[in-house]
Design a protein around this motif. Structure first.
Motif, PDB file in Angstrom:
ATOM      1  N   THR A   1      -4.504   5.472  10.473  1.00  0.00           N
ATOM      2  CA  THR A   1      -2.999   6.392  11.250  1.00  0.00           C
ATOM      3  C   THR A   1      -4.162   6.740  12.265  1.00  0.00           C
ATOM      4  O   THR A   1      -3.297   6.967  13.261  1.00  0.00           O
TER       5      THR A   1
ATOM      6  N   ASP B   1       0.649  -1.097   0.194  1.00  0.00           N
ATOM      7  CA  ASP B   1       0.458  -0.260   0.450  1.00  0.00           C
ATOM      8  C   ASP B   1       0.526   1.223  -0.219  1.00  0.00           C
ATOM      9  O   ASP B   1       0.321   3.045  -0.442  1.00  0.00           O
ATOM     10  N   ARG B   2       1.881   0.742   0.183  1.00  0.00           N
ATOM     11  CA  ARG B   2       3.280   2.349  -0.197  1.00  0.00           C
ATOM     12  C   ARG B   2       2.851   2.629  -1.269  1.00  0.00           C
ATOM     13  O   ARG B   2       2.296   2.101  -2.112  1.00  0.00           O
ATOM     14  N   GLU B   3       3.064   3.659  -1.583  1.00  0.00           N
ATOM     15  CA  GLU B   3       2.797   4.941  -2.869  1.00  0.00           C
ATOM     16  C   GLU B   3       4.090   4.538  -3.307  1.00  0.00           C
ATOM     17  O   GLU B   3       5.256   4.371  -3.163  1.00  0.00           O
TER      18      GLU B   3
ATOM     19  N   THR C   1      -8.619   1.725   0.831  1.00  0.00           N
ATOM     20  CA  THR C   1      -8.259   1.837   1.762  1.00  0.00           C
ATOM     21  C   THR C   1      -9.449   1.230   2.883  1.00  0.00           C
ATOM     22  O   THR C   1      -8.693   0.383   4.448  1.00  0.00           O
TER      23      THR C   1
ATOM     24  N   HIS D   1      -6.614   7.497   7.013  1.00  0.00           N
ATOM     25  CA  HIS D   1      -5.113   6.605   7.068  1.00  0.00           C
ATOM     26  C   HIS D   1      -4.227   7.279   5.971  1.00  0.00           C
ATOM     27  O   HIS D   1      -4.943   8.557   4.583  1.00  0.00           O
ATOM     28  N   ARG D   2      -3.112   7.640   6.394  1.00  0.00           N
ATOM     29  CA  ARG D   2      -2.141   9.132   5.319  1.00  0.00           C
ATOM     30  C   ARG D   2      -1.344   7.758   4.922  1.00  0.00           C
ATOM     31  O   ARG D   2      -1.001   6.695   5.712  1.00  0.00           O
ATOM     32  N   TYR D   3      -0.785   8.473   3.586  1.00  0.00           N
ATOM     33  CA  TYR D   3       0.312   7.099   3.080  1.00  0.00           C
ATOM     34  C   TYR D   3       1.178   8.381   2.835  1.00  0.00           C
ATOM     35  O   TYR D   3       1.103   9.159   2.166  1.00  0.00           O
TER      36      TYR D   3
END
Lengths: 524, 258
Positions: B57, A282-284, B45, B12-14
């Motif tokens: 998060t 899910d990481r960019e 997500t 939720h943060r990326y």
């Protein structure tokens, strides 16, 4: 067994199911599956690919040392080879046995405890370690018994020490791998392990050519002049223990590898707990933009390659080379042998200009011939790569122009830079730029001819677009790889024969260029 | 009684990018809730967070009162999840995959076998049951993924775009099964871009835009004036007039509240 599993906090039925599944997946993995045509429901034994590699390394090593070194060094070298091969195999070949990101979407939302998953993955890995361990044990055990200073106890002491080394190394690799898995599936570690493999191949190559060329029995002197740091290598005391029949170091080694195994399991469990909550995929993922139509270079490449179609394939292969780390790791390993020759030749004063036609002037030529002989293998690896979607597109744009684009991409991004850098090295080493330039020219011509021949022979039909038949893909590829590789070596021999005469050498290059065009036109 | 799914303040943060921002909603037992939004609005997500595959998060998630990150085993036993990529080992056959799921959930072998036969018939999987999944078409893979999600008869079902690639018969079968699950007291959270199916199937719809809930209302209310599609368009593009009209409807929460 069930009671033991429950005592360990493992769910027996999910554990058995996962283990069965992991083994089946590994046996049907891309290269093995392609090579053997393994289908669902079948459990074939495609591991000969890897196990055969280990057997070859072990056989070469034991043959090189047989009758030339004492038992302790023989054991030390064999155990060290096991450690290197197990470490690199765990990370490069079987990284999915240690951690497959797919596990998360398949297993992560099912009621399976982290202990269950990690024990299944750990045991899955240990099956391969056992296979590799056995492959690395057979020759040294059998042939080692023939050494002057070994006794019957060698028959069980060496396999014991080898098992200790294999298990301990695998546990160590797994611990390192699992510790870094939150940041992704250990991409950097894979590169490191690939380089470990390269170094192992370089060392073998060096040892091999030293033995073949050195009549003074130099390898027999190596144990007498070991660098001080070697005394810190754990396989040294184990080697002495095997030779002397000393049990204490072996028991100590067994305890250490058992402890490492427990630590590895704990590390794997912890990695699963963390990664199953923080999904690595899910990481960019930021990647550099692939070359697209309309850029400045694209029309130029299209013009050079004779059309937009080969130019598109060229760009596609470039993308695959840049993004498919699995393919890169395999190509790096393929290219290790010529790289080793180019590095070790000058270091061992065996890199004289071919025009001298002495025993020390073979290697500069052999480097290029070896490089050319890797082309079919590299093309096969490119064609069989299924890790990246661009590789699938290659199947759709097949045909002569597609092959031409793929061939030129491989040459321009890997092989031509190698030959040009090698010519530069030769110019510097020989202090003869003209001869080096001619050497480079013949090298380019040789690559051109061999690559055309390999491209057409390997890609008569788009193999990715049809289901592989058992043995079909491997058999066909093996024939081409062996045939074209042998032809490259013969051409290298001819080159050596004409090397003293610059005009004849230039004529040889021209002949290769014409032959390349002929192959292209006739097979197309 | 706890709701089947309860999401409170989910964020939720990326890195710097906020995928979902303070999302609140609940899925009651006996209902089907559509989870809608444009591409990249944060649906997947949210669904992964509910399935326990992605630690949010901030915020809380409860499945029948169980936190999937604290009491994961209990939460996962009652959950069926079909991710957008199917969540399948592609080198197995559908039969092997179903057997794996049966073992992972420790289902009674006889009941699992009966249930498997029923699902194979329902999703017409007999012709490709022993072929490797990587050789199947997209629709066939989706059937396998759905069968694997339904095999253990979950009380809570979370489906991320389950109709992708399915033919008409399979879509009918999915609709029938989801309705049957809800009527039996289960709960379904269902993400899709096929809004007419959502309109006919779902009791409520939660609409996301740019990671925030812009509507949480009965589908009948959202589709009252024109259609769910028109409401979706208005809400995700923030057509003020239509959004205001929708906000007057009962049981409806409209707006990008933070």
């Amino acid at each position: 067994m069930e009671a033991l599993l429950r005592w360990l906090g493992v769910q027996p039925r999910p554990f058995r199911a996962l283990l069965r599944t992991f083994v089946a997946l590994d046996l049907r993995g891309q290269f093995y599956g392609l090579a053997t045509g393994a289908k669902a429901g079948e459990l074939v034994s495609p591991l000969y690919w890897v196990v055969g590699q280990m057997l070859t390394v072990s056989l070469l090593l034991t043959a090189l040392m047989q009758g030339r070194v004492e038992a302790w060094f023989y054991a030390f070298a064999s155990l060290s080879a096991t450690a290197v091969m197990v470490f690199s195999a765990v990370v490069v070949e079987f990284q999915e046995a240690a951690f497959d990101p797919k596990d998360i979407t398949v297993v992560g939302h099912r009621p399976v405890s982290s202990r269950t998953w990690s024990l299944a993955r750990g045991l899955n890995l240990s099956l391969y370690v056992a296979l590799i361990g056995v492959a690395m044990t057979l020759f040294p055990t059998g042939m080692g018994l023939g050494l002057r200073d070994t006794e019957v106890r060698w028959l069980w002491l060496f396999p014991w020490a080898n098992a200790v080394v294999a298990v301990g190394t695998a546990a160590l690799a797994l611990t390192v791998y699992a510790s870094g898995s939150v940041a992704g599936p250990g991409e950097n570690l894979k590169k490191v392990a690939a380089w470990v493999q390269i170094l192992a191949i370089m060392a073998l190559f060096y040892g091999g050519q030293l033995m073949l060329r050195d009549g003074s029995g130099g390898i027999g002197l190596v144990p007498l002049h070991l660098d001080p740091w070697v005394s810190y290598v754990p396989t040294l005391p184990l080697g002495h223990a095997v030779a002397d029949g000393a049990l204490r170091p072996l028991f100590l080694g067994t305890s250490v590898s058992t402890l490492l195994t427990v630590v590895a399991w704990a590390a794997l469990r912890r990695a699963w707990e963390r990664v199953s909550r923080v999904r690595s995929t899910d990481r960019e993922v930021r990647v550099s933009a692939p070359p697209r139509a309309g850029t400045l270079s694209r029309p130029l490449v299209a013009r050079l390659l004779g059309g937009r179609r080969p130019a598109a394939v060229h760009a596609l292969v470039r993308t695959v080379l840049a993004r498919d780390s699995e393919l890169r790791a395999r190509l790096v390993t393929v290219l290790a042998m010529p790289a080793a020759a180019a590095v070790l030749g000058p270091l061992t004063a065996q890199y004289a200009p071919p025009s001298q036609q002495s025993t020390t002037s073979v290697l500069p030529l052999a480097t290029v011939a070896l490089l050319a002989s890797t082309l079919p293998t590299a093309m096969h690896a490119l064609k069989a790569s299924r890790d990246h979607r661009a590789a699938w597109r290659l199947a759709e744009v097949w045909g002569p122009s597609g092959r031409s684009g793929a061939r030129t991409a491989l040459l321009s991004w890997l092989y031509w830079p190698f030959v040009l850098a090698h010519a530069g090295l030769c110019a510097w080493w020989w202090s003869a730029p003209v001869e080096a330039a001619l050497h480079g020219l013949v090298g380019l011509a040789l690559l051109d001819f061999v690559s055309r021949l390999a491209a057409h022979s390997l890609w008569v039909r788009p193999i990715l677009s049809v289901p592989p038949v058992r043995g079909g893909t491997l058999g066909g590829a093996l024939g081409v790889v062996a045939g074209v590789g042998a032809l490259a070596s013969v051409l290298g021999g001819l080159w050596f024969a004409v090397a003293p005469w610059p005009l004849a050498t230039a004529g040889f290059a021209a002949l290769l260029a014409v032959a390349g065009q002929f192959v292209d036109r006739e097979i197309r | 009684m706890n709701p089947a799914i309860e999401v409170r303040g989910l964020t939720h943060r990326y890195g710097d990018k906020t995928a979902v921002d303070a999302v609140d909603f609940a899925v009651p037992w006996g209902s089907i809730v559509g989870y809608l939004g444009p591409n990249g609005s944060g649906k997947t997500t949210t669904m992964k967070a509910i399935a326990g595959l992605l630690h949010p998060t901030e915020g809380q998630i409860r499945l029948d009162g169980h936190d999937p990150y604290v009491d994961g085993m209990r939460a996962r036993r009652i959950l069926g999840f079909v991710p957008d990529d199917g969540g399948l080992y592609e080198l197995l056959s559908p039969r092997e995959h179903l057997a794996l799921v049966s073992d992972l959930h420790e289902l009674d072998p006889r009941q699992a076998s009966t249930r498997q036969d029923e699902l194979v018939d329902a999703f017409e999987m007999g012709a490709f049951l022993d072929r490797r999944i990587d050789t199947l078409s997209k629709g066939q893979r989706q059937r396998v993924a759905l069968a694997c999600g339904l095999l253990h008869d979950p009380r809570i079902l979370v489906l991320d775009e389950p109709l992708t690639g399915l033919d008409v018969n399979a879509v009918r079968e999915v609709r029938h099964r989801l309705r049957a699950l809800a009527e039996a007291g289960g709960a379904v959270l269902y993400s899709s871009h096929i809004l007419d199916v959502v309109e006919r199937l779902c009791d409520r719809a939660v609409i996301l835009a740019e990671g925030r809930v812009v509507a949480d209302a009965p589908t009948a209310e959202l589709a009252r004036d024109k259609s769910l599609e028109a409401a979706f368009h208005a809400l995700t593009r923030m057509d003020e007039a239509m959004a205001n009209a929708l906000a007057e409807a009962p049981h409806t929460r409209i707006g990008r509240e933070k």
